[in-house]
Each structure stands twice: as structure tokens, then as C-alpha cells.
Design an enzyme around this catalytic site. Structure first.
Site, PDB file in Angstrom:
ATOM      1  N   SER A  88       0.850  -1.186   0.000  1.00 38.88           N
ATOM      2  CA  SER A  88       0.000   0.000   0.000  1.00 38.88           C
ATOM      3  C   SER A  88       0.886   1.237   0.000  1.00 38.88           C
ATOM      4  CB  SER A  88      -0.902   0.001   1.226  1.00 38.88           C
ATOM      5  OG  SER A  88      -0.122   0.300   2.371  1.00 38.88           O
ATOM      6  N   LYS A  89       0.212   2.379  -0.023  1.00 31.64           N
ATOM      7  CA  LYS A  89       0.929   3.656  -0.061  1.00 31.64           C
ATOM      8  C   LYS A  89       2.016   3.758   1.001  1.00 31.64           C
ATOM      9  CE  LYS A  89      -2.690   6.689  -1.682  1.00 31.64           C
ATOM     10  NZ  LYS A  89      -3.700   7.580  -1.195  1.00 31.64           N
ATOM     11  N   ARG A  90       1.734   3.147   2.155  1.00 31.37           N
ATOM     12  CA  ARG A  90       2.711   3.189   3.243  1.00 31.37           C
ATOM     13  C   ARG A  90       4.082   2.696   2.822  1.00 31.37           C
ATOM     14  NH1 ARG A  90       2.511  -0.437   6.893  1.00 31.37           N
ATOM     15  NH2 ARG A  90       0.977  -1.748   5.883  1.00 31.37           N
ATOM     16  N   HIS A  91       4.119   1.799   1.827  1.00 34.57           N
ATOM     17  CA  HIS A  91       5.393   1.205   1.422  1.00 34.57           C
ATOM     18  C   HIS A  91       6.139   2.067   0.408  1.00 34.57           C
ATOM     19  CE1 HIS A  91       2.993  -2.300   2.816  1.00 34.57           C
ATOM     20  NE2 HIS A  91       4.130  -2.593   3.399  1.00 34.57           N
ATOM     21  N   GLY A  92       5.699   3.281   0.210  1.00 30.16           N
ATOM     22  CA  GLY A  92       6.364   4.138  -0.778  1.00 30.16           C
ATOM     23  C   GLY A  92       5.539   4.177  -2.038  1.00 30.16           C
TER      24      GLY A  92
END
Ligand code: GLU
Length: 471
Positions: free
Chosen positions: A237-241
């Protein structure tokens, strides 16, 4: 039979790498079998669908080079058709109107949970034969019992039990059809033979099969692609970059690197790592895709990107590099040709952003010298050689501003001063580039050009004088 696949994104955000991989697999499968690849925009959720998102999806597909043969088809343009199918199902007794109030459904749910039952609609309105006049939803009459078997091309046989499935809403009270109904009608009307999609839809598949059977249609084949996990094991997800395809473009990735990476994510062909899109079309098959979720490996993607930058056609790389130069405020249109810069630099960068940064010196004088490089190389001891180089360069005709002559000049100055070549080349390099790393000094000089070389040597000499005065 002509194979027909589709990519059916909901335009509620950008095209993310998971979606892009699903699109790629559908594309490859169609191409591999001489079939047709359809793009369908599932935009019936009007609150969450946006035109920007449609554009972002199309932009991502175009950048990746995933050309579709038909579409984009928009579900919002097919509402009449969905309603026609729903009405036909009602007429045949395969769907029915339901006016159960939210309160009734809520009580039912609570009772079921209290009795440790799975919450599901109890079929209260099945036989009430309600007419269209009062507010209602329409539910599909799901078979009561028996298995629904999905022979998934990736996961193998998955069996669902009809007792677990309830009567699904296929038209909301506002008259809009729901996802499972629209997908079924579209896959049917578009003659889709193979549904390749994310495995988050696996639970919808028995419902869709049941609706298709009610419509007397043979279901397509299904292949549910496992999800992509981030380094921490959670769904990517976005959290991973960066997860948006266009964000990878903006970070300086080449489409061929991302495609190659996504194809290898959960699919393999021996231990081979490098595949062009054409090679993938030749070698890919959906039943070789791994069942297990795949972990996203940023280093591997970076490695592939570096490979494709290093071995790419300089003209093409230059074309892709140009906007990144623009973002640094550099217009690479004047000489030298950006492709020439790419030839000199392409072995030195992992991304186009890096390539732009290390190539900026060709078109623009640097503002500051890198501190360690300046300390080591722009010292009073370097003054003499820089002055000598400047004299020699000034004498060179523009036609002679070529790597061979330039190398010769630098060597000659070194010989004359009886110092090692490096002691000449490094101060000169820092003067020209601002750092101690660049292509060979002859190529660096050539790319910078005569006028800028003289100007930058003057600037370096002034810098050395100022530093000396300040001590
Ligand atoms: N529109 C769905 C999604 O974006 C995909 C539906 C499908 O492939 O059947 O998740």
C-alpha cells in the site's frame, strides 16, 4: 475460440502496481494466444469514481505500453442494459424485490450473531412478490444448496457452498446496479473468455457464476492473481512508498523495467530474470503464475532499472530523460545532443532522476562545489595546472574540441608539469562538474564545450584564490 480478456479497474484512485500487474497478465495472456484485450472502466460507484482517476489509469496503461484492442468501455454508459437484465431476472423469478427495512435487517443480523450464525439475508421477501411501486432493492435468488466449483487457473479447484451465500442485492434502492451484476453482464456481453483479476475478488466469483448460470450462460475461466506484499509482509500500500505506476515513472523508472519486474513477481521462466514485453508475450502463461502472494522487492526493481538504463538505446533513454532534465530547470535542447550525454552516463545511474542529476553539469554551471572534492582538489597547488590547461584550451579551435585532442592536451599539461595525470584531471573535473566523479575527462570536456570550460576554470581559479585569502 478467440481468447478475450479484460482489465476492469474502478476509477477511484491511480493505477497501482497490483492493478498494473493484473492488467499485464491479462494483456500477456490475450497476446500470447492471439486474443483480444479489453479495457473496461467500472465507474458505477459515482461517488468514488473520478475523471482524474480515469485519466491516471489511461496514462499509466499508455506509459507501460499495455495497448488494449477494445475500450475503454464505461459501465455508466450501460445502465440501461444492466436494468434490462435485472428486469428479465425478476420476470423469470430469478430475482425479486425486497423492501426489508434497515431496522429489520439489523435485528436479523444481531440475532444471527448472537446465535453464532453467519449474518446473511433470510429470504424474507423471496415469495412476497412485491411490485415496483414502493421503495425496494432487487435481490438475486441464490440457489439454496449445492456446491459452486471454481476451477481457477492459478489456484486450482476452489469449492464454495451455496448455503454460505445469501440473496445478493443486484439493484440498490436508488435504481443503480451493483458490482457483481454489472461485471457479470459485461463479461457476458463482451464475450470475455478468461477473467484474470486480483484474488480479493475470489469470494465474488461463486456469486457471479450463479448469476451467469441463471442467465443460461457458461461462466468464463477464472484466474485469481495473488496479492503483492510489502517488505513487512502486509499488503502493498501507499505506506510502502510509491505504489502508483505514474509515481514510478516520476521517480525515474523505465516502463520496461517495471513491466519486467511485475511479470517476474509471481511468475518465472527457469531462473531467467530479463524479459522484454515481446519475450513475455512469447513465454508467459497464466497457469504458471505462483499461488502464493509475492513480496515486492525494491532492490530488484532498482537493479532491473539500472540494467535497462545501461543497455537501452541512447535515443530512447534521452527521450525519457528529457522531462527529468526539465524538472531540474534544464532545457537540454541546445547542444550537446542529450543522447550523447546518455552514452557517456548511462552506466552510472539507477534511475532517470539520478541520470538527470549527474548530467546537469553538461548544461549548467554548478553553484557550489562538493565540499570534500573542493578541499582535496581545488587547492592552491592546483592553480598552476588549471592556468596552463586554460591557456591550452583557449588555443584549441572549436573543431578540435573532440575527446582525442582534449585527452592529448590534458596529458601534455601533466607531462610538462611532471605530475600524474590524476593530479591534473581531478582539479579540472571538480572545476567543470563540481564533484570528483564524471565520465572520462576527455568526454567531460567535450560535453561541457569550450566556452563553458574556460568560464568554469576561471570560476575555480577565483574560488581557490578566495579560499587562500580567507585562511
Ligand atoms: N473493478 C474491480 C476492481 O477494480 C475489478 C473487477 C473485476 O476484475 O472483476 O477491483
Amino acid at each position: 475460440m478467440t481468447i478475450r480478456t479484460r482489465f476492469a479497474p474502478s476509477p477511484t484512485g491511480y493505477l497501482h502496481v497490483g492493478g498494473a500487474r493484473t492488467a499485464l497478465f491479462s494483456y500477456l495472456f490475450a497476446r500470447r494466444h492471439g486474443g483480444v484485450f479489453v479495457l473496461r472502466i467500472e465507474d458505477t460507484d459515482r461517488e468514488r469514481s473520478t475523471a482524474d482517476s480515469v485519466n491516471a489509469i489511461l496514462e499509466g496503461m499508455t506509459w507501460l505500453g499495455l495497448e488494449y484492442d477494445e475500450g475503454p468501455l464505461y459501465q455508466t454508459e450501460r445502465l440501461g442494459r444492466y436494468n434490462q437484465v435485472i428486469d428479465a431476472l425478476i420476470d423469470k423469478g430469478l430475482a425479486y424485490r425486497c423492501d426489508c427495512s434497515p431496522e429489520r435487517l439489523d435485528t436479523l443480523r444481531r440475532e444471527q450473531l448472537a446465535g453464532k450464525d453467519k449474518p446473511r439475508y433470510d429470504g424474507h421477501c423471496r415469495h412476497r412478490d412485491l411490485g415496483p411501486d414502493r421503495p425496494h432493492v432487487v435481490r438475486f435468488r441464490n440457489p439454496d444448496a449445492g456446491p459452486v466449483v471454481v476451477e481457477d487457473l492459478i489456484r486450482g479447484r476452489v469449492v464454495f457452498d451455496n448455503e454460505e451465500l445469501d440473496d445478493l442485492i443486484i439493484r440498490r434502492s436508488d435504481g443503480s446496479p451493483t458490482y457483481n451484476l454489472t461485471v457479470v453482464v459485461d463479461d457476458w456481453d463482451m464475450g470475455i473468455t478468461h477473467v484474470i483479476r486480483g484474488d480479493d475478488h475470489l469470494n465474488n466469483t461463486p456469486r457471479q457464476i450463479n448469476i451467469l448460470r441463471a442467465l443460461n450462460q457458461e461462466p468464463p475461466r477464472y484466474a485469481h492473481v495473488p496479492m503483492i506484499l510489502g517488505a513487512d509482509g502486509a499488503r502493498l500500500s501507499k505506506r510502502h512508498g510509491a505504489v502508483s505506476v505514474v509515481a514510478y515513472r516520476d521517480q525515474g523508472y523505465l516502463p520496461e523495467a517495471l513491466l519486467n519486474y511485475l511479470a517476474r513477481l509471481g511468475w518465472s521462466h527457469g531462473d531467467r530474470e530479463l524479459f522484454s514485453l515481446d519475450e513475455l508475450v512469447e513465454l508467459f502463461d497464466i497457469d504458471q503464475v505462483n499461488k502464493a502472494a509475492a513480496g515486492f522487492d525494491t532492490d530488484k526493481l532498482a537493479w532491473l532499472n539500472q540494467h535497462y538504463i545501461q543497455h537501452g538505446d541512447p535515443r530512447r533513454i534521452a527521450h525519457l530523460l528529457s522531462p527529468h532534465m526539465g524538472r531540474l530547470g534544464i532545457d537540454p535542447a541546445p547542444a550537446p545532443d542529450l543522447a550523447e550525454v546518455v552514452v557517456a552516463q548511462q552506466a552510472r545511474a539507477k534511475t532517470l532522476v539520478e541520470l538527470a542529476v549527474i548530467s546537469a553539469f553538461v548544461y549548467r554551471d554548478c553553484d557550489d562545489y562538493e565540499e570534500t572534492a573542493a578541499k582535496r582538489h581545488l587547492r592552491p597547488a592546483a592553480r598552476g595546472v588549471l592556468e596552463r590547461l586554460r591557456e591550452e584550451f583557449e588555443l584549441l579551435a572549436l573543431d578540435d574540441w573532440e575527446p582525442v585532442t582534449l585527452a592529448h592536451t590534458v596529458e601534455q599539461v601533466a607531462r610538462e608539469a611532471e605530475i600524474k595525470l590524476g593530479k591534473v584531471a581531478q582539479p579540472l573535473r571538480v572545476a567543470l562538474v563540481g564533484r570528483a566523479a564524471s565520465p572520462g575527462i576527455d568526454v567531460t570536456l567535450h560535453l561541457v564545450g569550450k566556452t563553458a570550460t574556460l568560464r568554469r576554470i576561471d570560476k575555480a581559479l577565483a574560488f581557490i584564490r578566495e579560499r587562500a585569502a580567507a585562511v
